[in-house]
Structures are given as structure tokens and as C-alpha cells.
Scaffold this motif. Structure first.
Motif, PDB file in Angstrom:
ATOM      1  N   PRO A 414     -15.641  -0.363  25.768  1.00  0.00           N
ATOM      2  CA  PRO A 414     -17.049  -0.670  26.049  1.00  0.00           C
ATOM      3  C   PRO A 414     -17.972  -0.069  24.991  1.00  0.00           C
ATOM      4  O   PRO A 414     -17.604   0.852  24.265  1.00  0.00           O
ATOM      5  CB  PRO A 414     -17.282  -0.033  27.425  1.00  0.00           C
ATOM      6  CG  PRO A 414     -16.237   1.011  27.544  1.00  0.00           C
ATOM      7  CD  PRO A 414     -15.050   0.530  26.774  1.00  0.00           C
ATOM      8  N   LEU A 415     -19.175  -0.609  24.924  1.00  0.00           N
ATOM      9  CA  LEU A 415     -20.152  -0.183  23.916  1.00  0.00           C
ATOM     10  C   LEU A 415     -20.416   1.314  23.992  1.00  0.00           C
ATOM     11  O   LEU A 415     -20.513   1.991  22.964  1.00  0.00           O
ATOM     12  CB  LEU A 415     -21.438  -0.984  24.092  1.00  0.00           C
ATOM     13  CG  LEU A 415     -22.552  -0.715  23.078  1.00  0.00           C
ATOM     14  CD1 LEU A 415     -23.255  -2.012  22.701  1.00  0.00           C
ATOM     15  CD2 LEU A 415     -23.572   0.269  23.655  1.00  0.00           C
ATOM     16  N   ASN A 416     -20.549   1.847  25.182  1.00  0.00           N
ATOM     17  CA  ASN A 416     -20.816   3.292  25.324  1.00  0.00           C
ATOM     18  C   ASN A 416     -19.718   4.123  24.669  1.00  0.00           C
ATOM     19  O   ASN A 416     -19.993   5.123  23.994  1.00  0.00           O
ATOM     20  CB  ASN A 416     -20.937   3.662  26.804  1.00  0.00           C
ATOM     21  CG  ASN A 416     -22.222   3.137  27.423  1.00  0.00           C
ATOM     22  OD1 ASN A 416     -23.148   2.746  26.702  1.00  0.00           O
ATOM     23  ND2 ASN A 416     -22.289   3.131  28.748  1.00  0.00           N
ATOM     24  N   GLN A 417     -18.452   3.708  24.881  1.00  0.00           N
ATOM     25  CA  GLN A 417     -17.345   4.438  24.274  1.00  0.00           C
ATOM     26  C   GLN A 417     -17.335   4.285  22.761  1.00  0.00           C
ATOM     27  O   GLN A 417     -16.942   5.195  22.029  1.00  0.00           O
ATOM     28  CB  GLN A 417     -16.015   3.932  24.861  1.00  0.00           C
ATOM     29  CG  GLN A 417     -15.815   4.257  26.326  1.00  0.00           C
ATOM     30  CD  GLN A 417     -15.729   5.752  26.562  1.00  0.00           C
ATOM     31  OE1 GLN A 417     -15.169   6.490  25.753  1.00  0.00           O
ATOM     32  NE2 GLN A 417     -16.304   6.200  27.677  1.00  0.00           N
ATOM     33  N   LEU A 466     -16.289  -4.398  23.506  1.00  0.00           N
ATOM     34  CA  LEU A 466     -16.417  -4.644  22.070  1.00  0.00           C
ATOM     35  C   LEU A 466     -15.297  -5.529  21.544  1.00  0.00           C
ATOM     36  O   LEU A 466     -14.174  -5.495  22.050  1.00  0.00           O
ATOM     37  CB  LEU A 466     -16.438  -3.312  21.313  1.00  0.00           C
ATOM     38  CG  LEU A 466     -17.601  -2.362  21.650  1.00  0.00           C
ATOM     39  CD1 LEU A 466     -17.426  -1.041  20.919  1.00  0.00           C
ATOM     40  CD2 LEU A 466     -18.941  -3.018  21.294  1.00  0.00           C
ATOM     41  N   ARG A 467     -15.650  -6.295  20.519  1.00  0.00           N
ATOM     42  CA  ARG A 467     -14.667  -7.127  19.825  1.00  0.00           C
ATOM     43  C   ARG A 467     -14.595  -6.683  18.372  1.00  0.00           C
ATOM     44  O   ARG A 467     -15.456  -5.941  17.878  1.00  0.00           O
ATOM     45  CB  ARG A 467     -15.061  -8.603  19.895  1.00  0.00           C
ATOM     46  CG  ARG A 467     -15.236  -9.138  21.303  1.00  0.00           C
ATOM     47  CD  ARG A 467     -15.584 -10.615  21.257  1.00  0.00           C
ATOM     48  NE  ARG A 467     -16.058 -11.091  22.552  1.00  0.00           N
ATOM     49  CZ  ARG A 467     -16.545 -12.317  22.748  1.00  0.00           C
ATOM     50  NH1 ARG A 467     -16.639 -13.170  21.721  1.00  0.00           N
ATOM     51  NH2 ARG A 467     -16.962 -12.686  23.943  1.00  0.00           N
ATOM     52  N   ASN A 468     -13.556  -7.158  17.729  1.00  0.00           N
ATOM     53  CA  ASN A 468     -13.367  -6.795  16.331  1.00  0.00           C
ATOM     54  C   ASN A 468     -14.586  -7.224  15.499  1.00  0.00           C
ATOM     55  O   ASN A 468     -15.102  -8.332  15.655  1.00  0.00           O
ATOM     56  CB  ASN A 468     -12.105  -7.462  15.786  1.00  0.00           C
ATOM     57  CG  ASN A 468     -11.602  -6.819  14.521  1.00  0.00           C
ATOM     58  OD1 ASN A 468     -11.500  -5.597  14.425  1.00  0.00           O
ATOM     59  ND2 ASN A 468     -11.275  -7.638  13.533  1.00  0.00           N
ATOM     60  N   ASN A 469     -15.042  -6.312  14.637  1.00  0.00           N
ATOM     61  CA  ASN A 469     -16.171  -6.544  13.705  1.00  0.00           C
ATOM     62  C   ASN A 469     -17.539  -6.549  14.392  1.00  0.00           C
ATOM     63  O   ASN A 469     -18.538  -6.918  13.754  1.00  0.00           O
ATOM     64  CB  ASN A 469     -15.997  -7.845  12.905  1.00  0.00           C
ATOM     65  CG  ASN A 469     -14.823  -7.774  11.947  1.00  0.00           C
ATOM     66  OD1 ASN A 469     -14.548  -6.704  11.378  1.00  0.00           O
ATOM     67  ND2 ASN A 469     -14.128  -8.884  11.765  1.00  0.00           N
TER      68      ASN A 469
END
Length: 505
Positions: A414-417, A466-469
Motif C-alpha cells: 500500500p501507498l502508506n508502506q 502500488l504497482r511497478n513504476n
């Protein structure tokens, strides 16, 4: 005539009849010269070796199953090098084992050479019986195969090493068996994954008593699925075998074919290529992996796992976030037909565990993974956690964090991590929100502002996976912005003041 005379006359008649049945034909011309008393004694003195049959009966050859083909009385044609046992009923001195000579004959007592090349066992028995008729009246002769000669056959089509093979007989206990079809396929390196085992053809020459050749159809799928042993035909010298290419690949049968004992040989490296949406596209060499033996067993004879599509994708670094796993394609070259295009749907593998989609590979396969035009958030999450996805992805965290730059994180982080993986906010950061930028599979770019709450669980609105890039931009706080602005305005003044101090003013 008295009753005693009648009895004597009857006995003499019986003796004459028996004598005409038992005496060799070369002696019959003198039968008229025998007296009644001589005939009476002959009924008790004739040797049993001259006792003779009414018909020649041939049992099935030892260790050789008869072919299920109506054109043949039994399933084996004799040739040079065969060893047979010939039984002469009540003539033990002639009974024994004989070799078929290089000229195709058997050398027998009294009659010499008898041609048997290309004859079935029944035909050879009849031919020998005819030759013995001048010596034994209607002899009973049985022939059985003791040791079959090596045979030369050709195999072409969907096997790994097509060509001509000389195959010796296989000994099992005391029996010697003629080579069978599956044994030859194994000698030829096994079938390829493109083989149509339902339409195998065997072109066979007929016996010397029949002209031309015939084509036998074999369905080894019936052997695999129903245990129909009749499909595993015994081969004959000069057979030509063709295994054609399948026109439409059935994923069920592809899995089944890969596990048969006549499939491609194990421990063979496979050269394949993976192109499209993988992290490291290109050619690769895959090795078959031995499976771990079950508890309490040894590793001898352990099963070997044939490389599959997922193993190839993992070797190529896993799929990218833009991969269209619903329309993966395996391009496969064949030996007897056009290139095969096999559609694979890994979404079915992920959602319902359809292992048929994980196609076993063969040498020369090319795996093509196209780009997805649309991918929902839930699909992307499932895709990122698949076994054929990469173990790590790279995101970019820039701006006011402790360690700005590229950061490697597990898929679906996740974005927070992701922010914490970059060291978290520094003392100049705007901590309430960040800018989130993503390159979509269709080539467009999405940019949005996301409110940061470290207590938030993963969700697409406030804490997306999140995804790659993916890129996260952390801006400056208001105070940091004012400080930087004042610094830019005052920097010329501070520079002049510094110069004055240097000059001693």
C-alpha cells in the motif's frame, strides 16, 4: 463261415485299415504282398513314431500376442534370425529348436531346407507338414516362437528423434516379446506436445501370401484413458510409423500426454522464448525439475516435472503490471503441419485454479504476453500477487522524504508502506497529502492527490496498492515553502554582507 471265422475276418480287416493309416506312403505299394497273418502281427509291431494326425494345429506363439487384424492368421512374420521350436507329435527325435537361416529357410531332418521367410507361424507349419507328407502320413506339427529377431522400423512425425531404428526383442522372464509401439516411441525420444496420438498410422507389408501393404490406425489415447492394451500393437520388421500433428490443442489431453510413459524424455533442457509484458523478455533454457520423493520412499525413479508456462514467465522476471493474462498465446512449431497457436487464459488459473491453463512446454515454444488495454484495480491486485508475478516491484518516492529515489517493495504494497520504505516524511514535508502518479496500461497517465492517513487500511481511494513504476511526490510544508522563498530573495543580500565581513568593514 463259423463265428470264429467271422471274428478273425473282422480283425484282419481292422488290421489292414490301421496299416494303411500308419504305414509311410513309400511302403504302401507293397501292402498287397503282405499276408493276413503278417497284417495281424503288424497291428502290434508298427512303431508309434509313424502315428499321424488329421490336421495341423498351431497354438499362439510363446510370448507373442496375435494382431487384431483380420488379414493375418497370427501376428508375426518369420524372418532370418528368428528362433522357433517345432514339435512333431510322437516323433521326439525331430522335435527341437531351429534357427531361421539368413536365406529365410529352416533346415529340418529328412527334408532339408524349407522356405519360411515372410510366413506366419501357421503358414510355416503348413509348409513343413506338406514337405513331411512323403515320410509321415498327415503329420501333426506345431511351431512356437522362442526368440524373436531384431526388427528394423522407421518412425516419423511428432517424436523428438525421428528416423530408422533396429529394435531387439525385449526379454521378460522366460518369454521373449516382440517390440511394441510405445517402446519404439520411447526409443525415438518420446512424443512431442504437438502429437496427435489418436491418429497414429502404421504402414505394414503384408505376408508373402498377400500382396501390397496396409495402413493400421492406432489410438494411444484409448491406451492412456481406458487401458486398451490392444492399441499398443506389436511391431513387425519393415513397419513405418507416422505420428501426425494435432490440429486443435485440447488442454485436457495436453496435460495427460505430458505424463505418459511415452512422452518426451526427461532431464532434457528446453529452449524457449518469452516476449511481451514480462520484465526480462528473451530466449531461455529451462530444465526439468525432479519432484521430491514421497515420505518413506527413495529418490530412485522419482517423477520429473515438465516445465510449464508459469515456470517460463517466472524465469523471465515475471509479468509486468500491464500484462493481459487473459490472452496469453503459445506459438509451437510442428514437424508435420503448420505452426500451432495455443490460447492460454491465466485469469481462469487465478480465479478458479484451472491447472489446464498452465500448459506443459516443449523445445522451441514461444510465449507471447500482450498488453492489457483495460485493467481494473481488483484485477491488478490479484495479478500482482500471482505466483508468476515478480517478487519485487520498483516505485519512485521523490520530494520531502528521508531517502528519496527508487524503492523496491513487494507487490501490492500500500501507498502508506511505500512512504515508510523511503524513510518516511522529513521535517520539511507536507504530511497531510501526497501526489500520486501512475502510468496506465493504455498509455495514459493518472495523477491525483491522496490524503495520507497511516491508520487507513489498504483501499483504492486513500491507500491504494502500488504497482511497478508508480511515483509518489511528497511536497513541502507551508513553512518550508516560505523559508525557501525568503532564502531566495535574501541570498543576494547575505552574499554582500558576507563580502563586507571578508573586507573588514
Amino acid at each position: 463261415m463259423s463265428s470264429i471265422g467271422l471274428v478273425k475276418f473282422a480283425l484282419v480287416a481292422i488290421a489292414m485299415s490301421k496299416a494303411s493309416f500308419l504305414i509311410p506312403q513309400r511302403f504302401l505299394h507293397s501292402a498287397s504282398q503282405l499276408t493276413l497273418a503278417g497284417l495281424w502281427g503288424l497291428t502290434f509291431l508298427l512303431p508309434q513314431t509313424l502315428a499321424a494326425p488329421t490336421t495341423a494345429t498351431i497354438p499362439p506363439p510363446n510370448g507373442v500376442a496375435a494382431q487384431s487384424n483380420a488379414n493375418y492368421e497370427d501376428g508375426y512374420l518369420l524372418g532370418a534370425g528368428d528362433r522357433v521350436k517345432i514339435d512333431f507329435f510322437s516323433v521326439a527325435e525331430y522335435t527341437g529348436e531351429y534357427q531361421v537361416l539368413p536365406n529365410g529357410t529352416i533346415n529340418l531332418p529328412l527334408i532339408g531346407a524349407v522356405p519360411v521367410q515372410g510366413n506366419t507361424l501357421r503358414q510355416a507349419s503348413n509348409a513343413i507338414a506338406v514337405r513331411y507328407q512323403p515320410y509321415l502320413t498327415r503329420p501333426i506339427i506345431t511351431i512356437s516362437l522362442v526368440a524373436a529377431r531384431p526388427i528394423t522400423v522407421a518412425i516419423a512425425g511428432e517424436v523428438n528423434r525421428p528416423g530408422s531404428y533396429t529394435v531387439p526383442a525385449a526379454a521378460t522372464g522366460e518369454n521373449t516379446n516382440v517390440p511394441i509401439l510405445t517402446r519404439l516411441i520411447r526409443l525415438a525420444g518420446g512424443t512431442t506436445q504437438a502429437a496427435d496420438i489418436r491418429q497414429i498410422e502404421i504402414r505394414r507389408q503384408r505376408s508373402t501370401h498377400l500382396n501390397g501393404s496396409e495402413v493400421l490406425k492406432v489410438d494411444l489415447a484409448q491406451l492412456v484413458q481406458a487401458g486398451d492394451i490392444q492399441q499398443d500393437l506389436r511391431l513387425r520388421d519393415g513397419d513405418s510409423i507416422l505420428i501426425p500433428s494435432i490440429t486443435t490443442v485440447n488442454l485436457n489431453e495436453a496435460q495427460r500426454l505430458a505424463t505418459t510413459n511415452f512422452a518426451a524424455a526427461t532431464n532434457r533442457p528446453l529452449r524457449i522464448a518469452v516476449v511481451g509484458e514480462v520484465n526480462r523478455p528473451g530466449p531461455y533454457t529451462l530444465s526439468e525439475k525432479p519432484e521430491a520423493p514421497a515420505e518413506g520412499t527413495t529418490s530412485v525413479g522419482a517423477n520429473v516435472q515438465v516445465p510449464t508456462v508459469t515456470q517460463a514467465i517466472q524465469t523471465a522476471g515475471g509479468i509486468t503490471q500491464s500484462a493481459d493474462i487473459r490472452n496469453i498465446q503459445v506459438r509451437r512449431m510442428t514437424r508435420t503441419g503448420p505452426e500451432q497457436l495455443i490460447p492460454i487464459n491465466f485469469w481462469s488459473l487465478l480465479q478458479s485454479g484451472d491447472l489446464r491453463q498452465d500448459l506443459p512446454l516443449q523445445d522451441g515454444d514461444t510465449i507471447v504476453i500482450p498488453t492489457a488495454t483495460a485493467l481494473s484495480a481488483s484485477e491488478a491486485t490479484s495479478l500482482a500477487s500471482a505466483s508468476f508475478a515478480p517478487n519485487r516491484i520498483t516505485i519512485n518516492v521523490v520530494g520531502e522524504v528521508v531517502k528519496p529515489g527508487p524503492v523496491e517493495v513487494p507487490p501490492n504494497t500500500p501507498l502508506n508502506q511505500g512512504l515508510l520504505a523511503a524513510g518516511g516524511f522529513n521535517n520539511r514535508a507536507r504530511k497531510r497529502s501526497v501526489t500520486f502518479i501512475r502510468l496506465n496500461p493504455n498509455g495514459t497517465v493518472t495523477q491525483r492527490t491522496i490524503e495520507v492517513d497511516f491508520s487507513e487500511s489498504i483501499n483504492e481511494a486513500n491507500n491504494p496498492a502500488l504497482r511497478n513504476n508508480d511515483t509518489i511526490i511528497v511536497g513541502k510544508s507551508a513553512i518550508a515553502g516560505i523559508t525557501d522563498t525568503l532564502g531566495s530573495f535574501l541570498s543576494p543580500v547575505t552574499g554582500v554582507l558576507g563580502l563586507f565581513r571578508l573586507l573588514g568593514f
